[in-house]
Design an enzyme around this catalytic site. Structure first.
Site, short mmCIF file in Angstrom:
data_model
loop_
_atom_site.label_atom_id
_atom_site.label_comp_id
_atom_site.label_asym_id
_atom_site.label_seq_id
_atom_site.Cartn_x
_atom_site.Cartn_y
_atom_site.Cartn_z
N ASP A 197 13.08 3.86 0.18
CA ASP A 197 13.38 3.57 -1.22
C ASP A 197 14.88 3.43 -1.43
O ASP A 197 15.32 2.95 -2.47
CB ASP A 197 12.86 4.70 -2.12
CG ASP A 197 11.39 4.53 -2.44
OD1 ASP A 197 10.85 3.43 -2.22
OD2 ASP A 197 10.77 5.50 -2.92
N TRP B 107 0.86 -1.19 0.00
CA TRP B 107 0.00 0.00 0.00
C TRP B 107 0.89 1.24 0.00
O TRP B 107 1.49 1.57 1.01
CB TRP B 107 -0.86 -0.02 1.26
CG TRP B 107 -1.89 1.06 1.34
CD1 TRP B 107 -1.68 2.40 1.34
CD2 TRP B 107 -3.29 0.88 1.45
NE1 TRP B 107 -2.86 3.08 1.45
CE2 TRP B 107 -3.87 2.16 1.52
CE3 TRP B 107 -4.12 -0.25 1.51
CZ2 TRP B 107 -5.24 2.35 1.65
CZ3 TRP B 107 -5.47 -0.07 1.65
CH2 TRP B 107 -6.03 1.22 1.71
N ASP B 108 0.96 1.89 -1.15
CA ASP B 108 1.90 2.99 -1.31
C ASP B 108 1.20 4.35 -1.18
O ASP B 108 -0.04 4.44 -1.23
CB ASP B 108 2.57 2.86 -2.69
CG ASP B 108 3.97 3.43 -2.72
OD1 ASP B 108 4.31 4.22 -1.83
OD2 ASP B 108 4.71 3.09 -3.66
N ASN C 28 2.66 8.35 -2.34
CA ASN C 28 3.93 8.91 -2.81
C ASN C 28 4.06 10.42 -2.81
O ASN C 28 4.93 10.95 -3.51
CB ASN C 28 4.22 8.40 -4.22
CG ASN C 28 4.88 7.04 -4.16
OD1 ASN C 28 5.89 6.87 -3.50
ND2 ASN C 28 4.30 6.05 -4.83
C1 GLA Z 1 7.35 4.32 -4.40
C2 GLA Z 1 7.75 3.13 -3.58
C3 GLA Z 1 8.59 2.19 -4.41
C4 GLA Z 1 7.81 1.77 -5.63
C5 GLA Z 1 7.36 2.99 -6.41
C6 GLA Z 1 6.42 2.62 -7.54
O1 GLA Z 1 8.44 5.12 -4.70
O2 GLA Z 1 8.41 3.54 -2.41
O3 GLA Z 1 8.96 1.07 -3.66
O4 GLA Z 1 6.70 1.01 -5.24
O5 GLA Z 1 6.68 3.93 -5.59
O6 GLA Z 1 5.98 3.71 -8.22
#
Ligand code: GLA
Length: 730
Positions: A547, A476-477, A479
Site C-alpha cells: 500500500d 482480490w484483497d 485486509n
Molecule cells: C487495501 C488495499 C488497497 C485498497 C484498500 C481498499 O488496503 O491494499 O489497495 O484496495 O484495501 O479498502
C-alpha cells in the site's frame, strides 16, 4: 536426472548445474550427503565416516559410533537422539511419540504429481521433470511418510513436499510437519530473510548464523507482511554476483515456520513448513495428509543467480494463469484518487483521462457495494450501491469498455463486517472464540473458511457477479490478520486444524473461481503485500506489492521482493504527492521510473496534474508500452542496493541480450557530488549497444567492466530509465 546406486545406496538428483545427493545409510536411515554445484561421487562406502563421540546417546546400543545428533538427516524425528528441531512430531493413539522412521522403498516417475488441495509448481512434458518418492516407515504405528522430490533439470530447480499416511488402527496426532529439512555441512553461513511490516514489505536482512535457533514465520493466518515464507542460506561473503546461495520458498499462504539451527558441531539445519505452533492434525486410520511444497534453488552465482532461477521458474511453472507469459495492461486504479467517495461520473472522468494517456485497464476499487462509504460496513453484502452507480457494475463496465478500455473490480471475499446483512443473518460464519467478542481488524471479521457452506456461498457470490457482468480483471484483497481461531463446527480435538483448514478453503475458492473465469486477470492483495507468496501466485499472476506507493520506499520494497519474485508479479503504481502513506514529495519522473520496473499503473487524481506532468505521464505510458515485453519478461538484475546507500539501480535484459533497460535512482543528494557510474551485467561483451535517443554507442564489455557513467544529479529524488539496443552491425 535421478539415479539410484544399488551398490552404495546413493540417491542422486541432478539438474543442469546442481546435484543433490542422499544415502540410505546404516539402520536404513535416510541421510543427506550433498547439495550444491554439479558433482560426481565415486562409489565407495564411507561418505560419512563414523567416530566414537563422548556423552552422546546411541539409538542402536550395539553400535557405539552411531549417534543421530551427529548425522545429517533428510527428514528428522525427535525422541531417539537427534536433539535438533525435527521435521516431524506426531504421537500415536497412546500418546507416544512416533519416531525412528526408516527407509523402505522408493519410486522414480516422469513428471510431477499435483498435491491434492494445495497449489504447487507443475511440470510440462518438455521439461523432462522426474519425481522421486521415498517411503519411510514406522512399523509399529503403521504410519508412513512419503518424501517427494521433483527435479526440473533445465530450470535448475528441485521441489520437495511430504505426505503422511496412517495405515494403523488408531488415530495419529500430527503436531509438526515440515516440507523440507536440509542438514548442511559444518561451516560459516549467513542467513538472508525478507522481514517487513505494512508499508515496508520484504526488506532484505542478513545475519551470521550463530549457535542456536533463529526462526521466522507467521501466526497471523496469512503468510504476512512481517516475514515472507522465504529464506536463503549463504556462504560467507556472498554478494549479488558471486558466492553460494541456497534458497527455500514455501508454496503456502498461511502460518509458516522457517528455522535455521546451528548445533554443537556447527552443522546447520534448515526446516520450512506449516507453523507448528498454530497447527495440529488428527490423522484417522486410512487417511493421508499432504503438506505444502517448498521450492529449492542453489546458485553459485550470488543472489542475482538465485533470483534469475526463481523468476524464470515461477513465470513458467508456478503461475497457472493464461496471462502468465502474456503482456499485462497498464492500469489505473481509483483508490487513492477517490477512496470511498465516488460516483459514476467521477469514475468515468478518471477513465477518460486515462484513456487519453494510453492506459488500458480501469480498476474500480473498494466502495462499490452495500453501504460501503467507509471501512466500517458492508463486507459480505456484494450488491452494487445504486446511489453511486445507478446503472450498476454492468452499466459502468459497458461505458468503460465502449471507450476501448478493460474493466476491473475489487473484492474482499474472505471478510465480513459486523455491520452487514450477511453478519446479521449468519453471525456464526465469522471466526470467533466463545468467551469474548471477536477482535476486529480494520473494523472487520474473518469468515470461517473451514466451513464448507461458507466457502460454497463465496464461490456462488463470485460466480454470480463475474458471470453476469463484463469484468476483465479482479483485485482480490484481504485486509487483516486472523484471530479468534475457533470454529463452531469442528470438534474440540480438531480446533488445531482450523488455521490450515482456512487456507485449504481459500485455495478451493481460488481454484474454482480462477478455473471458471480463465480470461479474467486476477491480482492478489492483502493490505498491500501481506500475502505475497507462491501459494497465491499460483492462482493470480500479479500482486499489489505494498500500500506504500512512495517512490523511495518502493525502491526497497521492490528490490527486496525481486530477490524471489519476478518483476511481472510486482504491481507498482504512480500515486499523488505528498504521498498518502508517509507525506514525502517526489517528482512524477522518479515515481514513474520506480513504478515502471514492474507491472505498471497509476493510482491518483489526474485532474491535479499540471500540463508538464501530463506530458510526462503520456510519454511514460508510451515508453513503457514500447518496451513492455522486455520490461515485464526480461532477465532482471539488481545493480545497486537502496539498503546500502543513497543510490539504487537495476536493469532488465532481453533473452537474446540484444536490448536492455537501465534504471538508476539518486535518493538524497549531496553537495559537490562526484559523477556516478554503475557496472552493468548480463550483456554480451561482443555486442555494441546504442543508447536510444542519443548517438552514444558502447561495447557490452565497456558497460560491464568499466561501467556506465551518469551525471547531472543536483537534487534529491532524481532518476533515469534508459533503453539501449544492439547496433545493427554488432
Ligand atoms: C487495501 C488495499 C488497497 C485498497 C484498500 C481498499 O488496503 O491494499 O489497495 O484496495 O484495501 O479498502
Amino acid at each position: 536426472m535421478i539415479k539410484f546406486s544399488k551398490k552404495t545406496n546413493l540417491l542422486s538428483l541432478h539438474t543442469k548445474n546442481t546435484s543433490y545427493i542422499m544415502q540410505v545409510f546404516k539402520n536404513q536411515h535416510l541421510l543427506h550427503i550433498y547439495w550444491g554445484k554439479s558433482m560426481v561421487l565415486t562409489e565407495r562406502n564411507n561418505y560419512l565416516p563414523l567416530d566414537e563421540r563422548v556423552n552422546m546417546v546411541n539409538s542402536d546400543p550395539a553400535d557405539k559410533s552411531y549417534y543421530l545428533e551427529d548425522l545429517p538427516f533428510e527428514y528428522s524425528f525427535w525422541g531417539k537422539g537427534d536433539f535438533r528441531n525435527p521435521s516431524l512430531t506426531a504421537v500415536d493413539g497412546n500418546g507416544a511419540v512416533i519416531s525412528n522412521f526408516i527407509y523402505e522403498s522408493h519410486t522414480i516417475s516422469n513428471g510431477k504429481p499435483e498435491i491434492p488441495g494445495l497449489p504447487s509448481t507443475f511440470a510440462e512434458e518438455a521439461d523432462d521433470a522426474e519425481t522421486l518418492e521415498i517411503k519411510l516407515i514406522h512399523k509399529k504405528s503403521g504410519v508412513s511418510i512419503y518424501l517427494l522430490y521433483t527435479v526440473f533439470p533445465s530450470f535448475d530447480v528441485i521441489t520437495r513436499n511430504v505426505k503422511i499416511e496412517n495405515r494403523g488402527s488408531s488415530p495419529v496426532m500430527i503436531n509438526k510437519i515440515m516440507a523440507v529439512t536440509v542438514d548442511f555441512a559444518p561451516g560459516e553461513y549467513e542467513l538472508l530473510t525478507l522481514p517487513g511490516a505494512w508499508g515496508r514489505e520484504r526488506w532484505i536482512e542478513r545475519q551470521s548464523v550463530h549457535h542456536g535457533v533463529v526462526s521466522i514465520g507467521s501466526s497471523r493466518g496469512i503468510s504476512s507482511h512481517q516475514f515472507n515464507p522465504f529464506l536463503a542460506l549463504l556462504s560467507s561473503g556472498t554478494g549479488e554476483n558471486s558466492g553460494e546461495v541456497y534458497g527455500f520458498n514455501l508454496v503456502y499462504s498461511g502460518n509458516f515456520l522457517a528455522e535455521t539451527e546451528k548445533n554443537q558441531d556447527d552443522r546447520v539445519r534448515i526446516n520450512i513448513g506449516i507453523n507448528p505452533s498454530t497447527f495440529s492434525w488428527v490423522l484417522a486410520p486410512g487417511e493421508v495428509f499432504n503438506a505444502p511444497e517448498a521450492v529449492l534453488v542453489y546458485s553459485d552465482k550470488g543472489l542475482n543467480g538465485m533470483s534469475g532461477i526463481y523468476h524464470k521458474f515461477y513465470v513458467k511453472r508456478l503461475s497457472r494463469s493464461v496471462y502468465a507469459s502474456k503482456e499485462r495492461p497498464v492500469l489505473v486504479n481509483n483508490w487513492e484518487a477517490t477512496y470511498f467517495s465516488f460516483n459514476e461520473k467521477s469514475l468515468l472522468d478518471i477513465a477518460h483521462k486515462s484513456k487519453d494517456f494510453g492506459i488500458e485497464l480501469f480498476v474500480l476499487d473498494d466502495g462499490w457495494f452495500g453501504q460501503r462509504n467507509s471501512d466500517y460496513t458492508s463486507l459480505g453484502d456484494w450488491v452494487v450501491n445504486k446511489d453511486k452507480l445507478p446503472d450498476g457494475i454492468e452499466g459502468l463496465s459497458g461505458k468503460i469498455r465502449s471507450m476501448g478500455m478493460k474493466f476491473g473490480l475489487w473484492f474482499e471475499p474472505e471478510m465480513i463486517s459486523p455491520d452487514s446483512s450477511l453478519f446479521r443473518s449468519h453471525p456464526d460464519w465469522a471466526l470467533q472464540l466463545l468467551d469474548s467478542p471477536p477482535a476486529e481488524g480494520r473494523n472487520q471479521l474473518v469468515l470461517d473458511l473451514s466451513r464448507g457452506e461458507v466457502v460454497d456461498e463465496i464461490i456462488r457470490m463470485l460466480k454470480q457477479i463475474l458471470g453476469t457482468n463484463a469484468v476483465d480483471y479482479v483485485k482480490w484483497d484481504m485486509n487483516r490478520s486472523l484471530t479468534d481461531i475457533y470454529s463452531s463446527t469442528l470438534p474440540p480435538g480438531r480446533q488445531g486444524e482450523l488455521s490450515h483448514r482456512y487456507v485449504l478453503g481459500l485455495y478451493r475458492i481460488m481454484d474454482e473461481i480462477t478455473s471458471a473465469f480463465p480470461d479474467i486477470l486476477f491480482e492478489g492483495c492483502a493490505a498491500g503485500g501481506g500475502r505475497f507468496d507462491p501459494g497465491i501466485l499460483y492462482y493470480m499472476p500479479q500482486y499489489w506489492t505494498s500500500d506504500n506507493t512512495d517512490a523511495v520506499s518502493r525502491l526497497k520494497i521492490q528490490y527486496g521482493t525481486s530477490l524471489v519474485y519476478p518483476q511481472i508479479f510486482i504491481g507498482s503504481h504512480v500515486s499523488a504527492v505528498p504521498n498518502h502513506q508517509l507525506g514525502r514529495s517526489t517528482g512524477i519522473e522518479m515515481r514513474s521510473h520506480t513504478a515502471m520496473m514492474g507491472n505498471f499503473g497509476y493510482e491518483l487524481d489526474f485532474a491535479k496534474l499540471d500540463d508538464k506532468e501530463v506530458d510526462i505521464v503520456r510519454n511514460q505510458v508510451s515508453f513503457y508500452k514500447t518496451h513492455r515485453k522486455l520490461i515485464q519478461f526480461g532477465r532482471f538484475y539488481r545493480l545497486l542496493s537502496p539498503f546500502e546507500g543513497e543510490k539504487a539501480s537495476w536493469m532488465i535484459v532481453s533473452e537474446d541480450k540484444s536490448e536492455f533497460v537501465l534504471f538508476y535512482y539518486q535518493i538524497l543528494s549531496e553537495a559537490n557530488m562526484s559523477r556516478s557510474s554503475v557496472k552493468l551485467i548480463g550483456l554480451d561483451e561482443k555486442f555494441f549497444y546504442e543508447e536510444t535517443g542519443s548517438e552514444h554507442v558502447y561495447s557490452g564489455s565497456e558497460l560491464m567492466y568499466r561501467g556506465y557513467f551518469l551525471s547531472g544529479f543536483n537534487a534529491d529524488f532524481q532518476s533515469f530509465v534508459i533503453h539501449f539496443s544492439k547496433t545493427k552491425n554488432s
